[in-house]
Scaffold this active site. Sequence first.
Site, PDB file in Angstrom:
ATOM      1  N   HIS A 142       5.873  76.307  58.511  1.00  0.00           N
ATOM      2  CA  HIS A 142       4.616  75.554  58.409  1.00  0.00           C
ATOM      3  C   HIS A 142       3.513  76.080  59.316  1.00  0.00           C
ATOM      4  CE1 HIS A 142       7.729  72.694  56.953  1.00  0.00           C
ATOM      5  NE2 HIS A 142       6.840  72.564  55.996  1.00  0.00           N
ATOM      6  N   LYS A 188      -4.470  74.093  48.020  1.00  0.00           N
ATOM      7  CA  LYS A 188      -5.596  73.360  47.441  1.00  0.00           C
ATOM      8  C   LYS A 188      -6.916  73.922  47.955  1.00  0.00           C
ATOM      9  CE  LYS A 188      -3.660  69.040  45.937  1.00  0.00           C
ATOM     10  NZ  LYS A 188      -2.619  68.358  46.685  1.00  0.00           N
ATOM     11  N   HIS A 203       8.291  72.393  42.744  1.00  0.00           N
ATOM     12  CA  HIS A 203       9.339  71.451  42.326  1.00  0.00           C
ATOM     13  C   HIS A 203       9.618  71.605  40.834  1.00  0.00           C
ATOM     14  CE1 HIS A 203       7.575  68.887  45.744  1.00  0.00           C
ATOM     15  NE2 HIS A 203       8.767  69.231  46.160  1.00  0.00           N
ATOM     16  N   LYS A 258      -0.203  82.404  48.909  1.00  0.00           N
ATOM     17  CA  LYS A 258       0.413  81.095  48.809  1.00  0.00           C
ATOM     18  C   LYS A 258      -0.552  80.175  48.055  1.00  0.00           C
ATOM     19  CE  LYS A 258       2.846  77.899  51.601  1.00  0.00           C
ATOM     20  NZ  LYS A 258       3.123  77.238  52.809  1.00  0.00           N
ATOM     21  N   CYS A 278      10.278  71.081  64.714  1.00  0.00           N
ATOM     22  CA  CYS A 278       9.169  70.991  63.768  1.00  0.00           C
ATOM     23  C   CYS A 278       9.261  69.662  63.027  1.00  0.00           C
ATOM     24  CB  CYS A 278       9.195  72.137  62.756  1.00  0.00           C
ATOM     25  SG  CYS A 278       7.987  71.888  61.428  1.00  0.00           S
ATOM     26  N   HIS A 298       4.849  69.041  42.911  1.00  0.00           N
ATOM     27  CA  HIS A 298       3.959  70.173  42.639  1.00  0.00           C
ATOM     28  C   HIS A 298       4.701  71.224  41.815  1.00  0.00           C
ATOM     29  CE1 HIS A 298       6.149  72.337  45.718  1.00  0.00           C
ATOM     30  NE2 HIS A 298       5.855  71.420  46.622  1.00  0.00           N
ATOM     31  N   CYS A 320       9.554  70.140  59.144  1.00  0.00           N
ATOM     32  CA  CYS A 320      10.885  70.564  58.671  1.00  0.00           C
ATOM     33  C   CYS A 320      11.936  69.515  59.023  1.00  0.00           C
ATOM     34  CB  CYS A 320      11.351  71.848  59.353  1.00  0.00           C
ATOM     35  SG  CYS A 320      10.395  73.289  58.996  1.00  0.00           S
ATOM     36  N   CYS A 371       5.963  76.854  64.021  1.00  0.00           N
ATOM     37  CA  CYS A 371       7.014  76.816  62.995  1.00  0.00           C
ATOM     38  C   CYS A 371       6.893  78.035  62.070  1.00  0.00           C
ATOM     39  CB  CYS A 371       6.883  75.536  62.180  1.00  0.00           C
ATOM     40  SG  CYS A 371       7.945  75.540  60.723  1.00  0.00           S
TER      41      CYS A 371
HETATM   42  N1  MSP Z   1      14.344  67.726  50.737  1.00  0.00           N
HETATM   43  C1  MSP Z   1      14.608  69.105  50.922  1.00  0.00           C
HETATM   44  C2  MSP Z   1      15.812  69.536  50.098  1.00  0.00           C
HETATM   45  C3  MSP Z   1      17.074  68.764  50.370  1.00  0.00           C
HETATM   46  S1  MSP Z   1      18.361  69.276  49.317  1.00  0.00           S
HETATM   47  C4  MSP Z   1      19.733  68.529  49.907  1.00  0.00           C
HETATM   48  C5  MSP Z   1      13.392  69.930  50.491  1.00  0.00           C
HETATM   49  N2  MSP Z   1      12.502  69.310  49.727  1.00  0.00           N
HETATM   50  S2  MSP Z   1      11.139  69.970  49.190  1.00  0.00           S
HETATM   51  O1  MSP Z   1      10.489  68.939  48.427  1.00  0.00           O
HETATM   52  O2  MSP Z   1      10.417  70.537  50.264  1.00  0.00           O
HETATM   53  O3  MSP Z   1      11.533  71.154  48.250  1.00  0.00           O
HETATM   54  C6  MSP Z   1      12.333  70.941  47.096  1.00  0.00           C
HETATM   55  C7  MSP Z   1      12.641  72.268  46.420  1.00  0.00           C
HETATM   56  O4  MSP Z   1      11.432  72.858  45.931  1.00  0.00           O
HETATM   57  C8  MSP Z   1      13.274  73.301  47.368  1.00  0.00           C
HETATM   58  O5  MSP Z   1      14.347  73.977  46.742  1.00  0.00           O
HETATM   59  C9  MSP Z   1      12.132  74.254  47.645  1.00  0.00           C
HETATM   60  O6  MSP Z   1      12.553  75.554  47.943  1.00  0.00           O
HETATM   61  C10 MSP Z   1      11.407  74.224  46.306  1.00  0.00           C
HETATM   62  N3  MSP Z   1      10.025  74.685  46.423  1.00  0.00           N
HETATM   63  C11 MSP Z   1       9.006  74.141  47.152  1.00  0.00           C
HETATM   64  N4  MSP Z   1       7.899  74.916  47.016  1.00  0.00           N
HETATM   65  C12 MSP Z   1       8.158  75.973  46.205  1.00  0.00           C
HETATM   66  C13 MSP Z   1       7.400  77.010  45.629  1.00  0.00           C
HETATM   67  N5  MSP Z   1       6.126  77.222  45.898  1.00  0.00           N
HETATM   68  N6  MSP Z   1       8.021  77.812  44.722  1.00  0.00           N
HETATM   69  C14 MSP Z   1       9.302  77.595  44.343  1.00  0.00           C
HETATM   70  N7  MSP Z   1      10.033  76.636  44.852  1.00  0.00           N
HETATM   71  C15 MSP Z   1       9.560  75.888  45.890  1.00  0.00           C
HETATM   72  O7  MSP Z   1      13.336  71.097  50.835  1.00  0.00           O
END
Ligand code: MSP
Length: 498
Positions: free
Chosen positions: A146, A299, A20, A296, A125, A17, A128, A143
């Site tokens: 979440h 969807k 990421h 936030k 959780c 998304h 998490c 949590c």
């Molecule tokens: N798998 C763990 C990270 C392990 S690192 C050794 C994780 N994954 S995640 O898919 O949930 O998130 C990946 C990255 O995307 C994280 O740095 C997280 O903070 C970032 N983001 C997820 N949603 C976000 C936003 N809405 N805005 C900005 N960054 C966000 O956590």
Amino acid sequence: MAFYITTAIAYVNGQPHLGHAYEFIATDVLARHMRQRGEDVFFLTGTDEHGEPIADTAKAEGIEPQELADRNAARFLALMPKLEVSNDFFIRTTDEQHELAVQQFLQKVYDNGYVYQDLYEGWYCPRCADFKVENEILEGNRCPIHEIPLTRESEENYFFKLSAFQEQLEQLFDGQSDFVMPARAFNEARAFIGEGLRDVSLSRGKLTWGVKVPWDPSHVFYVWFDALLNYYTALAYARPGEDLTDRYWPANFHVIGKDILKFHTIFWPAMLMAAGVEPPQHVFVHGFLLASDGRKMSKSLGNVLDPIEAIDQFGVEALRFYLMREVAFGADGGVGIDGLKARYETELANDYGNLASRVSAMINRYLGGKLAAGRGDPELRAEFDGLDDEVAWLMDRFELTTALELIWQRVRRLNRYVEEKAPWQLAKDPAAAGELEIVLRSLYEGLRIVTILLHPYLPTTTDKLLAAMAPGDASYALARWQDGAGVMEQITPLFPKP
Ligand code: MSP
């Protein structure tokens, strides 16, 4: 110099998304900038594939966790070129080499005396994949991230002696105020240490989807320990037949979101210390992207900016530019498709695209596309002096948004210069030929410099523009005013109406 930079590795229980994409793009901007400066860059990203959330999602879909991981890892992998992300390797924590290296590393932590067995009971959780400490839990045992109900779990566990690293972590933080950036994130992590560290659970007895604990194969490692190690294990096998660990470790920057601060700034350096490995140099903590109404993105609220739709409509470079420009990197901020459209039209198409078209058109019309050597207009030139150093200084501090603003001030300055000097008037007066040449040469130099500096943000557009210029090289050493002769071909609009 070696420059090793990483993103967090994404969970594969869902699709990629915008959050990421934001992290991948920001990390890519710094990686590209450092390459321009001639640094020996290694840029790592990948996917985090073990743990309870993935096992649960797969179960709900009636498939094996590996199948789910394969499907979603492929989506993340395919996203990278779409975002113009120039990662040097893509790690998956189900890679066999990673799993073996995790076992070896944690065996060492065990052998060094930092692991013991005990009963663990706490609020857990499943999303998490983490036990929560009492003071962070929301009302109704929910949590804090979440907001879903936590479950009370207890099991015989292996523990990592985090508390043994209290002093070493304090020393690390107190000796290096930029270990965690920006300062707000540093303070949060430092305060957490100040409260006194408690040992953390290292394994799971109930779960099978993970890396087996070598001294007790009835347990798997808690997913965070397996995941964090990706930054270290990847270097040993990213290049077949070559071990890059000595060349790139310690990492210069781990780039992460604020929700995973504790793992990266406390657990991770402690784990490395427990194995006798140097901690990373910096952890940069970016903010969260929210919807333009400040809520936030979700969807159900229909306020999600979908990265693929944005790319389809305005192109990937517009998305990269917009995200880096709209939200001060390090802070939270709202984004939406209307804001993207506005910046596309006013800044990319008008400020920059029109500037490039006008400069190329005038150089071709009035000078046949060729510029003689010369020093240009000293006043304008002075405004570009030192800009490369200022931008580099900001980039060293990961100030991606401030650096972009500084560059954009010069883009706007060049537009004002066109209006002030009105080259089309000068062209009517044969006596002003010398001045016309100076004005166009100065515009060419200014445009060339901003284009080199914009390269990490807009790699394809700037390459296209530089290919129409000579010298047309994006290396950082050329982001200074030059006196030599130049060439500029006629270009087509860089940012056409979508
Ligand atoms: N798998 C763990 C990270 C392990 S690192 C050794 C994780 N994954 S995640 O898919 O949930 O998130 C990946 C990255 O995307 C994280 O740095 C997280 O903070 C970032 N983001 C997820 N949603 C976000 C936003 N809405 N805005 C900005 N960054 C966000 O956590």
